[in-house]
Structure formats: structure tokens, C-alpha cells
Design a protein around this motif. Structure first.
Motif, short mmCIF file in Angstrom:
data_model
loop_
_atom_site.label_atom_id
_atom_site.label_comp_id
_atom_site.label_asym_id
_atom_site.label_seq_id
_atom_site.Cartn_x
_atom_site.Cartn_y
_atom_site.Cartn_z
N VAL A 129 -9.52 1.18 7.66
CA VAL A 129 -10.87 1.66 7.97
C VAL A 129 -10.85 2.51 9.23
O VAL A 129 -11.52 3.56 9.31
CB VAL A 129 -11.85 0.47 8.12
N ARG A 130 -10.09 2.10 10.23
CA ARG A 130 -9.98 2.89 11.46
C ARG A 130 -9.45 4.29 11.15
O ARG A 130 -9.95 5.29 11.68
CB ARG A 130 -9.05 2.20 12.46
N ARG A 131 -8.44 4.37 10.32
CA ARG A 131 -7.88 5.68 10.00
C ARG A 131 -8.88 6.53 9.24
O ARG A 131 -9.02 7.73 9.49
CB ARG A 131 -6.60 5.53 9.18
N LEU A 132 -9.59 5.92 8.28
CA LEU A 132 -10.59 6.67 7.53
C LEU A 132 -11.65 7.26 8.45
O LEU A 132 -12.05 8.42 8.30
CB LEU A 132 -11.23 5.77 6.47
N LEU A 133 -12.09 6.48 9.42
CA LEU A 133 -13.12 6.95 10.35
C LEU A 133 -12.56 7.96 11.34
O LEU A 133 -13.18 8.99 11.62
CB LEU A 133 -13.74 5.76 11.09
N ASP A 134 -11.38 7.69 11.87
CA ASP A 134 -10.80 8.57 12.88
C ASP A 134 -10.45 9.95 12.31
O ASP A 134 -10.61 10.97 12.99
CB ASP A 134 -9.54 7.94 13.48
N GLU A 135 -9.96 9.97 11.06
CA GLU A 135 -9.56 11.24 10.45
C GLU A 135 -10.66 11.84 9.58
O GLU A 135 -10.43 12.85 8.92
CB GLU A 135 -8.29 11.04 9.62
N ASP A 136 -11.84 11.21 9.57
CA ASP A 136 -12.99 11.70 8.81
C ASP A 136 -12.63 11.91 7.34
O ASP A 136 -12.84 12.97 6.76
CB ASP A 136 -13.51 13.01 9.41
N LEU A 137 -12.08 10.86 6.72
CA LEU A 137 -11.70 10.90 5.32
C LEU A 137 -12.82 10.31 4.46
O LEU A 137 -13.70 9.61 4.96
CB LEU A 137 -10.40 10.11 5.10
N ASP A 138 -12.75 10.58 3.17
CA ASP A 138 -13.69 9.99 2.22
C ASP A 138 -13.05 8.86 1.41
O ASP A 138 -13.75 8.01 0.88
CB ASP A 138 -14.24 11.05 1.26
N LEU A 139 -11.73 8.88 1.30
CA LEU A 139 -11.02 7.86 0.53
C LEU A 139 -9.63 7.68 1.12
O LEU A 139 -8.92 8.66 1.37
CB LEU A 139 -10.90 8.25 -0.95
N LEU A 140 -9.25 6.43 1.34
CA LEU A 140 -7.90 6.09 1.77
C LEU A 140 -7.33 5.09 0.78
O LEU A 140 -7.90 4.01 0.58
CB LEU A 140 -7.91 5.50 3.19
N VAL A 141 -6.24 5.46 0.13
CA VAL A 141 -5.67 4.68 -0.96
C VAL A 141 -4.45 3.92 -0.46
O VAL A 141 -3.60 4.47 0.25
CB VAL A 141 -5.25 5.60 -2.12
N GLY A 142 -4.35 2.65 -0.82
CA GLY A 142 -3.18 1.86 -0.47
C GLY A 142 -1.96 2.29 -1.27
O GLY A 142 -2.05 2.62 -2.45
N TRP A 143 -0.81 2.26 -0.61
CA TRP A 143 0.47 2.63 -1.25
C TRP A 143 1.42 1.44 -1.09
O TRP A 143 1.89 1.14 -0.01
CB TRP A 143 1.04 3.88 -0.59
N ARG A 144 1.70 0.75 -2.22
CA ARG A 144 2.58 -0.41 -2.21
C ARG A 144 4.03 0.05 -2.26
O ARG A 144 4.63 0.11 -3.34
CB ARG A 144 2.24 -1.32 -3.39
N ARG A 145 4.59 0.37 -1.12
CA ARG A 145 5.97 0.88 -1.07
C ARG A 145 6.96 -0.18 -1.57
O ARG A 145 7.87 0.12 -2.32
CB ARG A 145 6.32 1.28 0.36
N ASP A 146 6.79 -1.40 -1.13
CA ASP A 146 7.68 -2.50 -1.52
C ASP A 146 6.92 -3.41 -2.47
O ASP A 146 6.51 -4.51 -2.11
CB ASP A 146 8.16 -3.26 -0.28
N ARG A 147 6.76 -2.97 -3.68
CA ARG A 147 5.92 -3.68 -4.63
C ARG A 147 6.62 -4.92 -5.17
O ARG A 147 7.77 -4.85 -5.63
CB ARG A 147 5.55 -2.75 -5.79
N GLN A 148 5.93 -6.06 -5.12
CA GLN A 148 6.50 -7.34 -5.52
C GLN A 148 6.03 -7.70 -6.93
O GLN A 148 5.26 -8.63 -7.14
CB GLN A 148 6.09 -8.42 -4.53
N ASP A 149 6.54 -6.96 -7.93
CA ASP A 149 6.16 -7.20 -9.32
C ASP A 149 7.39 -7.09 -10.21
O ASP A 149 8.45 -6.60 -9.79
CB ASP A 149 5.12 -6.17 -9.79
N ASN A 150 7.23 -7.55 -11.45
CA ASN A 150 8.31 -7.45 -12.42
C ASN A 150 8.69 -5.99 -12.66
O ASN A 150 7.83 -5.12 -12.82
CB ASN A 150 7.87 -8.10 -13.74
N LEU A 151 9.99 -5.71 -12.67
CA LEU A 151 10.47 -4.33 -12.75
C LEU A 151 10.03 -3.64 -14.02
O LEU A 151 9.45 -2.55 -13.99
CB LEU A 151 12.01 -4.32 -12.64
N TRP A 152 10.30 -4.26 -15.19
CA TRP A 152 10.07 -3.57 -16.46
C TRP A 152 8.64 -3.72 -16.96
O TRP A 152 8.13 -2.83 -17.64
CB TRP A 152 11.05 -4.10 -17.52
N VAL A 153 7.99 -4.81 -16.64
CA VAL A 153 6.63 -5.03 -17.13
C VAL A 153 5.61 -4.30 -16.29
O VAL A 153 4.62 -3.77 -16.81
CB VAL A 153 6.31 -6.54 -17.17
N ARG A 154 5.82 -4.22 -14.98
CA ARG A 154 4.81 -3.64 -14.10
C ARG A 154 5.28 -2.38 -13.39
O ARG A 154 4.59 -1.36 -13.39
CB ARG A 154 4.39 -4.68 -13.05
#
Length: 349
Positions: A129-154
Motif C-alpha cells: 500500500v505504501r508503494r502504491l501511494l508513494d508512486e501514485d499507482l492504480d494497481l500493484l500486483v503480487g508476484w510469487r517469485r518462490d511459489r510453494q505449489d505443486n510443479l505440474w498441477v499448479r
């Protein structure tokens, strides 16, 4: 016990003296069959929001759960009714509809969405939220770099879907599927979410705001501990169909005749070339073309071309009727500066 109604919940005034500014935060969490995750999620959110400099509310949306999720949500609301509210849907409408229900009742000028499976980290929200307000953005999307899910299913289907969406839409993000997103309420409410549109929220947002005001932020991701995942390989086909619909509405909503017209011109041109070549062979060489499959192909392409062009004209008429009768504009104004009149205030309006 009476049902909880989807009515707006008042945001409480911040009590600490260091809380300042007009910004208010609403957290929307859709839930479906997550009975073991409700109370731990609420505890995590309360711990994370202790660092929030803004007044906040948590909105839990029960999407027609068949287990004891509704009971757990009622318990959470009873524990902290000044901070926590809920919307109980009559049946399972899907994650997109549940998310829209939460957005509709949210009172904050900033909205955060996240999953109810404890795989997102609420402690990422304040930073985002701080980044969205500081950079005057309308949408900030999360990026799961280290995603903890099943490799082939997800992970593999998600990787393929993300690359396909980027190629079709041009909105370059690494992780379209992450539910942890931060919005400006005034912008997300210019988009209505239907079907399975929650996957394409960044693209839909790009139809009402500049893609330059859409960014992504690396976030934490945890493996699922309780409950069953609602995702699988079967959703790949839905993504493909939704992607086609999204591409059409995002690119051609105001001018659908261009979409159908291009197809019609292409088919009509192919049919004209084919029939012209056959006519040349008939007139110059006396060749019998009556029984040639190519003749049927040329006629079919010509007829399809005319049909698509006519469809384009009809859709143009429908689009114009829609915009004129509903009072909607083909543009959206962020702000008006100086002495310029607002929309509808100029001469002749």
C-alpha cells in the motif's frame, strides 16, 4: 442467527496519534470451504495491520461454503465487529463474484484482495500500500517469485497461462494468478468483474487506466496447510476461453465492427481471389470448374465475408446504442485542471 447482510461497514477512526491522512484500507478475502483457515487468517491480518498507519477493515466473503466456514466467519465477526465484517453469499458463485461482492461493500479508498487459504502473507500488504501511494499507482500486483505449489498441477499451467496472457494482452506481469493485489477503489470500481475475470484484473484495469500505473511487487508465498486447493489442470481450458473474451472486450468494446470487419474482409478477399482465379481459368482456358471443390471454397469464403461484415455493422449499431442510452462515455477522466470545464459542462453539452 440472522444472515449477515452485504451492507457497508463503518471504518473506525484510528486511535494511535501517529495515524494520519485521509487514506483508508479495506481488505477483501473471498473464502470457499476454508473452515480451518478462517480464524488463523484473521489473527494474521490483525497482527499485520498493527503496523498500518491507516484505518482498516477486513471483509470476509463466504462464497457458499459447504463446510463450517460460515460459522467460523460469524465467530470472527463476533470477536471484533468494529474491524471485521462479512458478506455471506446464498450459494457458490465463484471467486470472481465473491471478490466483486467484497469490493462493492468496501469503504476504503484503497482495496487489498488476497486468498483465504493462508498462502498469501498479510504482512506484505502495508508495504504494498505504501508503494502504491508513494508512486501514485492504480494497481500493484503480487508476484510469487518462490511459489510453494505443486510443479505440474499448479506451477507449470500457471507459467504457460501467464506467458499466453502477456503475449495476447501486452500487459507485462510475471504472475497474473496471485490474488494479493492492491487497488485504488475509484479505479477498480470502473470495472465490473464477471465469470472468471479475476485472472485478468490487470488487463481489465488497463482498459480504464494507463498500463504505466500498473506495477508488480515480489511477495511471500506459503504452502497450503489446511483444506483442498480449488485449482487444477481443468481450469486451463477456462483460461483460454476467458482470454478470448477478455481480448475482444478490452480491444474492441467501443468498436466491435473493427473486429468482425477484419475477419470479414480477410474471408471476402480470399473468396474474391479464389473466384476470380477460377473465372480466369474458365474464360481463358475453357476449363470446367463446376465440380471443383475450390469453387465451393470460394463461394463459402465470400458468403462468410459478407456475414462478418454485416455482423460488424450490427455490433457497431448496438455499441453506439449502449453508450448513448446508458450515458457512458468511451473515455474516462482522471481529473480536470484549471479553467477547463468538466465532461458535459462545455458549450453545447
Amino acid at each position: 442467527m440472522r444472515d449477515l447482510q452485504p451492507a457497508p461497514m463503518p471504518l473506525r477512526n484510528p486511535t494511535p496519534a501517529d495515524r494520519s491522512g485521509p487514506d483508508r484500507l479495506s481488505l477483501v478475502v473471498p473464502m470457499y470451504n476454508e473452515e480451518d483457515n478462517v480464524l488463523p487468517l484473521v489473527a494474521q491480518v490483525q497482527a499485520a495491520m498493527a503496523a498500518s498507519p491507516w484505518p482498516w477493515q477486513l471483509i470476509l466473503v463466504d462464497d457458499g461454503s459447504r463446510d463450517r466456514t460460515t460459522t467460523r466467519i460469524r465467530e470472527a465477526v463476533a470477536l471484533c465487529p468494529d474491524r471485521i465484517g462479512a458478506v455471506i453469499l446464498q450459494r457458490n458463485f465463484g471467486q470472481t463474484a465473491a471478490m466483486q461482492a467484497g469490493i462493492d461493500v468496501a469503504e476504503g479508498n484503497i482495496i487489498a484482495t488476497m486468498d483465504g487459504d493462508l498462502q498469501n502473507n498479510p504482512h506484505d500488504i502495508v508495504r504494498m500500500v505504501r508503494r502504491l501511494l508513494d508512486e501514485d499507482l492504480d494497481l500493484l500486483v503480487g508476484w510469487r517469485r518462490d511459489r510453494q505449489d505443486n510443479l505440474w498441477v499448479r506451477k507449470v499451467p500457471s507459467w504457460c497461462a501467464n506467458r499466453l496472457i502477456v503475449a495476447v494482452t501486452g500487459v507485462r506481469l510475471h504472475d497474473y494468478g496471485c490474488s494479493l493485489k492492491i487497488f485504488r477503489t475509484s479505479v477498480i470500481r470502473q470495472v465490473r468483474l464477471y465469470g472468471e475475470m479475476h485472472r485478468f484484473i490487470p488487463t481489465w484495469m488497463a482498459t480504464v487506466t494507463s498500463p504505466e500505473r500498473i506495477r508488480e511487487e515480489p511477495v511471500s508465498h506459503f504452502p497450503r496447510v489446511h483444506g483442498q486447493s480449488k485449482y487444477g489442470l481443468s481450469r486451463t481450458f477456462r483460461v483460454l476461453l476467458d482470454l478470448l473474451s477478455m481480448y475482444f472486450f478490452a480491444r474492441y468494446r467501443a468498436a466491435p465492427g473493427h473486429f468482425f470487419g477484419r475477419i470479414g474482409l480477410l474471408c471476402g478477399f480470399g473468396g474474391a481471389v479464389t473466384l476470380g482465379w477460377l473465372a480466369w481459368r474458365k474464360l481463358m482456358d475453357g476449363e470446367d470448374i463446376a465440380n471443383r471443390p475450390l469453387l465451393m471454397l470460394g463461394i463459402l469464403l465470400a458468403v462468410i465475408g459478407v456475414q462478418f461484415i454485416c455482423t460488424g455493422i450490427v455490433t457497431e449499431m448496438l455499441a453506439r446504442t449502449y453508450f448513448e442510452s446508458s450515458g457512458r462515455r468511451t473515455y474516462l477522466v482522471r481529473e480536470v485542471l484549471g479553467g477547463a470545464p468538466g465532461p458535459g459542462e462545455g458549450s453545447g453539452a
